[in-house]
Design a protein around this motif. Structure first.
Motif, PDB file in Angstrom:
ATOM      1  N   SER A  92       0.815  -1.175  -0.018  1.00 12.92           N
ATOM      2  CA  SER A  92      -0.037   0.110  -0.039  1.00 12.92           C
ATOM      3  C   SER A  92       0.981   1.260   0.039  1.00 12.92           C
ATOM      4  O   SER A  92       1.940   1.148   0.264  1.00 12.92           O
ATOM      5  CB  SER A  92      -1.037   0.042   1.139  1.00 12.92           C
ATOM      6  OG  SER A  92      -1.682  -1.089   1.301  1.00 12.92           O
ATOM      7  N   GLU A  93       0.085   2.381  -0.296  1.00 13.56           N
ATOM      8  CA  GLU A  93       0.737   3.726  -0.107  1.00 13.56           C
ATOM      9  C   GLU A  93       0.681   4.015   1.211  1.00 13.56           C
ATOM     10  O   GLU A  93      -0.544   4.312   1.853  1.00 13.56           O
ATOM     11  CB  GLU A  93       0.227   4.615  -1.066  1.00 13.56           C
ATOM     12  CG  GLU A  93       0.027   4.385  -2.726  1.00 13.56           C
ATOM     13  CD  GLU A  93      -0.870   5.213  -3.441  1.00 13.56           C
ATOM     14  OE1 GLU A  93      -1.156   6.315  -2.774  1.00 13.56           O
ATOM     15  OE2 GLU A  93      -0.922   4.879  -4.529  1.00 13.56           O
ATOM     16  N   LYS A 125      -3.306   3.022   1.819  1.00 14.25           N
ATOM     17  CA  LYS A 125      -4.122   3.069   0.869  1.00 14.25           C
ATOM     18  C   LYS A 125      -3.774   2.399  -0.386  1.00 14.25           C
ATOM     19  O   LYS A 125      -2.615   2.163  -0.619  1.00 14.25           O
ATOM     20  CB  LYS A 125      -4.723   4.275   0.492  1.00 14.25           C
ATOM     21  CG  LYS A 125      -3.975   5.447   0.007  1.00 14.25           C
ATOM     22  CD  LYS A 125      -4.718   6.735  -0.143  1.00 14.25           C
ATOM     23  CE  LYS A 125      -3.975   7.868  -0.933  1.00 14.25           C
ATOM     24  NZ  LYS A 125      -4.433   8.855  -1.219  1.00 14.25           N
ATOM     25  N   ASN A 126      -4.548   2.013  -1.201  1.00 14.88           N
ATOM     26  CA  ASN A 126      -4.237   1.514  -2.600  1.00 14.88           C
ATOM     27  C   ASN A 126      -3.285   0.314  -2.843  1.00 14.88           C
ATOM     28  O   ASN A 126      -2.142   0.520  -3.343  1.00 14.88           O
ATOM     29  CB  ASN A 126      -3.919   2.560  -3.561  1.00 14.88           C
ATOM     30  CG  ASN A 126      -4.886   3.780  -3.629  1.00 14.88           C
ATOM     31  OD1 ASN A 126      -6.235   3.521  -3.523  1.00 14.88           O
ATOM     32  ND2 ASN A 126      -4.445   5.013  -3.876  1.00 14.88           N
ATOM     33  N   GLY A 127      -3.617  -0.858  -2.018  1.00 17.11           N
ATOM     34  CA  GLY A 127      -2.611  -1.918  -1.845  1.00 17.11           C
ATOM     35  C   GLY A 127      -3.335  -2.950  -2.500  1.00 17.11           C
ATOM     36  O   GLY A 127      -4.262  -2.862  -3.231  1.00 17.11           O
ATOM     37  N   PHE A 128      -2.636  -4.097  -2.415  1.00 18.14           N
ATOM     38  CA  PHE A 128      -3.343  -5.504  -2.902  1.00 18.14           C
ATOM     39  C   PHE A 128      -2.435  -6.714  -2.242  1.00 18.14           C
ATOM     40  O   PHE A 128      -1.642  -6.565  -1.489  1.00 18.14           O
ATOM     41  CB  PHE A 128      -2.890  -5.544  -4.611  1.00 18.14           C
ATOM     42  CG  PHE A 128      -1.346  -5.583  -4.727  1.00 18.14           C
ATOM     43  CD1 PHE A 128      -0.580  -6.733  -4.848  1.00 18.14           C
ATOM     44  CD2 PHE A 128      -0.905  -4.664  -5.011  1.00 18.14           C
ATOM     45  CE1 PHE A 128       0.596  -6.870  -5.113  1.00 18.14           C
ATOM     46  CE2 PHE A 128       0.629  -4.389  -5.450  1.00 18.14           C
ATOM     47  CZ  PHE A 128       1.223  -5.670  -5.500  1.00 18.14           C
ATOM     48  N   GLY A 145      -7.545  -6.249  -4.480  1.00 16.26           N
ATOM     49  CA  GLY A 145      -7.104  -5.009  -4.046  1.00 16.26           C
ATOM     50  C   GLY A 145      -7.567  -4.782  -2.691  1.00 16.26           C
ATOM     51  O   GLY A 145      -8.505  -4.860  -2.286  1.00 16.26           O
ATOM     52  N   THR A 147      -8.447  -1.199  -0.662  1.00 17.22           N
ATOM     53  CA  THR A 147      -8.924   0.044  -0.550  1.00 17.22           C
ATOM     54  C   THR A 147      -7.822   1.001   0.322  1.00 17.22           C
ATOM     55  O   THR A 147      -7.523   1.926   0.016  1.00 17.22           O
ATOM     56  CB  THR A 147     -10.454   0.211  -0.293  1.00 17.22           C
ATOM     57  OG1 THR A 147     -11.268  -0.536  -1.423  1.00 17.22           O
ATOM     58  CG2 THR A 147     -10.755   1.664  -0.650  1.00 17.22           C
ATOM     59  N   ARG A 148      -8.145   0.479   1.600  1.00 14.07           N
ATOM     60  CA  ARG A 148      -7.405   1.285   2.520  1.00 14.07           C
ATOM     61  C   ARG A 148      -7.182   0.447   3.939  1.00 14.07           C
ATOM     62  O   ARG A 148      -7.828  -0.516   3.942  1.00 14.07           O
ATOM     63  CB  ARG A 148      -8.616   2.548   2.964  1.00 14.07           C
ATOM     64  CG  ARG A 148      -9.730   2.014   3.378  1.00 14.07           C
ATOM     65  CD  ARG A 148     -10.883   3.143   3.679  1.00 14.07           C
ATOM     66  NE  ARG A 148     -10.622   3.841   4.758  1.00 14.07           N
ATOM     67  CZ  ARG A 148     -10.594   5.186   5.166  1.00 14.07           C
ATOM     68  NH1 ARG A 148     -10.922   6.159   3.764  1.00 14.07           N
ATOM     69  NH2 ARG A 148     -10.378   5.638   6.276  1.00 14.07           N
ATOM     70  N   SER A 188     -11.487  -4.272   1.760  1.00 14.50           N
ATOM     71  CA  SER A 188     -10.905  -4.879   0.312  1.00 14.50           C
ATOM     72  C   SER A 188     -11.619  -4.005  -0.600  1.00 14.50           C
ATOM     73  O   SER A 188     -12.574  -3.621  -0.448  1.00 14.50           O
ATOM     74  CB  SER A 188     -11.057  -6.345   0.322  1.00 14.50           C
ATOM     75  OG  SER A 188     -12.638  -6.608   0.049  1.00 14.50           O
ATOM     76  N   GLN A 189     -11.229  -4.345  -1.958  1.00 15.89           N
ATOM     77  CA  GLN A 189     -12.081  -3.910  -3.147  1.00 15.89           C
ATOM     78  C   GLN A 189     -13.133  -5.214  -3.343  1.00 15.89           C
ATOM     79  O   GLN A 189     -12.717  -6.183  -2.968  1.00 15.89           O
ATOM     80  CB  GLN A 189     -11.095  -3.883  -4.437  1.00 15.89           C
ATOM     81  CG  GLN A 189     -10.105  -2.616  -4.387  1.00 15.89           C
ATOM     82  CD  GLN A 189     -10.690  -1.435  -4.707  1.00 15.89           C
ATOM     83  OE1 GLN A 189     -11.796  -1.155  -5.163  1.00 15.89           O
ATOM     84  NE2 GLN A 189      -9.888  -0.204  -4.887  1.00 15.89           N
TER      85      GLN A 189
END
Length: 301
Positions: A92-93, A125-128, A145, A147-148, A188-189
């Motif tokens: 993630s970021e 955020k924006n990980g996987f 994905g 999300t956060r 999660s996404q």
């Protein structure tokens, strides 16, 4: 991969027995998961009370975690360190600047009347996460994905007395030992399409937090709790269907069964022209009877 056929009998309010015999068919499931991970710190998120599972009721409390007037929270730096570890492990970021927000709602085991959480600037955020499905179920590599990831404090615990479940309880007791215990919420996404994929995702998260040493990940103790959102849509459709949230799953196998049951329930309703009965709601999984129960059916007198 190979998909197992799903068979479920669903009874609606009109006592009509519905059956989904050939799986999802022309429909596909869309599944997202919110996972709460209780961090294994020595003390709570914003005070010096110990985090000790199994202690006597209301024995690990202080004016801060009880929400008494005039008390100010002080952040446990270990909570931030563990959150960053999880964020990095989930590719993630990481936010170099973050903050906390008040999530205000009333609940008997939320002593302050609000929860300290994170809203618009989560810690990550924006990980996987990468998952390999078991070979006996067709195998295959999947990337889901994230999300956060955000930090928040846990609420207390309600103990419903006078019955073996919430429905029919005569009264409820409040234990605030868990209030203020640090949590990570991993969102999660909506990338999962079956109960198997969702269960494997959750199991991989458990392995990850145990490897990092940030949590014991025990579902039976509530150290890892998953809330699942399930919706159905025609294959090829981009628009999401009406989502239903499922709670009260204390194992990965229970999660898989609960999701597959909900998929079959929604598909059966849609095939019988009763799509209006799929409404946005929260349902509890009853492991003994292997069915869901609508939360709105519960009442405490």
């Amino acid at each position: 991969g190979r998909q197992q056929k799903s068979l479920a009998h669903v009874t609606t309010k009109g006592n009509l027995s519905l059956q989904a015999e050939d799986g999802q068919g022309e429909y596909e499931a869309v599944i997202g998961i919110e996972t709460h991970v209780q961090l294994a710190t020595l003390t709570k998120a914003f005070c010096s009370c110990p985090c000790q599972y199994g202690a006597g009721p209301n024995s690990n409390v202080c004016p801060v975690c009880m929400g008494l007037p005039g008390c100010l929270p002080v952040l446990n730096t270990k909570v931030v360190e563990n959150a960053v570890k999880v964020g990095l492990a989930l590719n993630s970021e990481i936010a170099l600047r973050s903050k906390f927000d008040r999530k205000q709602y009333f609940y008997p085991d939320l002593p302050k009347g609000y929860q300290i959480s994170q809203y618009d600037i989560p810690i990550a955020k924006n990980g996987f996460i990468d998952i390999d499905l078991p070979v006996e179920f067709g195998g295959g590599h999947h990337q889901f994905g994230i999300t956060r990831v955000h930090i928040e404090e846990d609420a207390g615990k309600l103990i419903h007395a006078g019955a073996d479940h919430l429905s029919g309880s005569l009264y409820s007791q409040v234990d605030l030992n868990r209030a203020g215990v640090p949590l990570l919420e991993i969102v999660s996404q909506p990338d999962m399409r079956s109960g198997l994929e969702a269960a494997e995702y959750a199991a991989e998260l458990q392995r990850l937090v145990r490897y990092l040493g940030v949590s014991n990940g025990n579902m039976q103790e509530g150290s890892l709790r998953c809330d699942v959102n399930v919706s159905i849509r025609p294959k090829g459709e981009e628009k999401f269907g009406t989502k239903v949230e499922i709670k009260n799953m204390n194992s990965f196998s229970a999660m898989q069964r609960a999701i597959d049951f909900e998929i079959s329930r929604q598909v059966a309703l849609l095939r019988n022209g009763q799509g209006e009965k799929v409404v946005q709601e929260t349902r509890l999984w009853e492991e003994g009877s292997q069915v869901h129960t609508n939360v709105s059916l519960f009442s405490i007198k």
